[in-house]
Design a protein around this motif. Structure first.
Motif: not given
Length: 295
Positions: A136-140, A161-168, A198-202
């Motif tokens: 999540d770019k905004a939350l990042a 923040l523990p929300v909007g986290l990405g994965g692979l 965090p990085r501001v990217s999808e």
């Protein structure tokens, strides 16, 4: 989250550390990404049981089949339909797949001669993004602002923040010239609010994890066995040179561009999108990348 600007600089170190610890404990979180089969491996039957905590994996490797390997080529990483549908931008998908291939090419150069994708080789490595969880770019962005801001008033920064986290999730295999599988791996990792910046990217988290997968799979192919849980070996000179954005050991790796190096590391620290610093492949070097690959 309320602003932390009110924290007084007059706090004694012990109280400041205690406050930071409390905030950290409150914010801990992680994204769960299960191992996933995309249906592209030659075989799944020899894969071992799931292992790992931070990153999960299932692995198969036949060390004897790798003993005589001298040349390796990398087939361009692709996305499963399910994974591709989660990322809107073609450029973002290319960013992740190219970073994975580049890291694999550089790491495998420690032992093997890397050749272009359109040339024959003793071993072909092919990877597929089986699943991806967008960041999540905004939350990042909010997490980055909070982390950097609290770094000025506390002795330690609070986690993201523990929300909007990405994965692979990735599946990959190495096959010989006759198409027989020499090694295979299913791998998955979700972002952790403490371990992963965090990085501001999808694809901020997926971009970071693509290189971590490449490191894990390359260790398997180089050693011919399951690597130890903790690797304390120092990177080779050629890997350090490539990481700093220098010329790779083999020209074939230039098909994936040069690593962002120190500029990229600084940008990552401040949450900048990887798109800002990742160096795209030169058109001439990418010709082999676009050529048909014998399967």
């Amino acid at each position: 989250m309320q602003s932390l600007a009110w924290v007084s600089s007059s706090l004694v170190p012990a109280r400041a550390v205690a406050l930071a610890g409390l905030l950290s404990a409150t914010l801990v979180g992680c994204q769960s990404v299960p191992l996933k089969e995309a249906g592209t491996l030659t075989s799944y039957g020899k894969l071992g049981p799931s292992k790992g905590t931070v990153a999960k994996k299932r692995l198969y490797v036949d060390g004897q089949r790798l003993v005589d390997v001298k040349t390796v080529r990398i087939a361009p990483t692709t996305f499963s339909f399910a994974a591709a549908s989660k990322i809107k931008s073609d450029a973002d998908r290319d960013l992740v797949s190219n970073a994975l291939d580049r890291a694999l090419c550089v790491a495998l150069s420690d032992r093997y001669q890397m050749v272009p994708a359109n040339q024959p080789a003793d071993l072909t490595v092919r990877s597929v993004i089986a699943d991806i969880v967008p960041t999540d770019k905004a939350l990042a962005g909010v997490s980055t602002a909070i982390t950097i801001g609290t770094g000025f008033v506390l002795p330690v920064s609070v986690p993201r923040l523990p929300v909007g986290l990405g994965g692979l999730a990735v599946e990959a295999e190495a096959v010989d010239a006759s198409g027989l599988q020499s090694a295979a791996m299913l791998w998955a990792r979700g972002a952790n609010s403490i371990l992963d910046k965090p990085r501001v990217s999808e694809v901020g988290d997926a971009y970071s994890f693509s290189t971590k997968f490449a490191d894990a799979f390359s260790q398997v192919l180089i050693s011919g066995k399951e690597p130890k849980a903790l690797d304390i070996s120092l990177p080779t000179r050629q890997r350090m040179q490539s990481w700093l954005g220098g010329k790779p050991k083999y020209a074939a790796c230039d098909a994936f561009g040069r690593a962002p190096g120190l500029v990229g590391a600084i940008a990552a620290k401040y949450g900048a999108p990887p798109q800002w610093t990742d160096k795209k492949p030169k058109a001439a070097a990418q010709q082999a990348f676009n050529s048909p690959i014998a399967r």
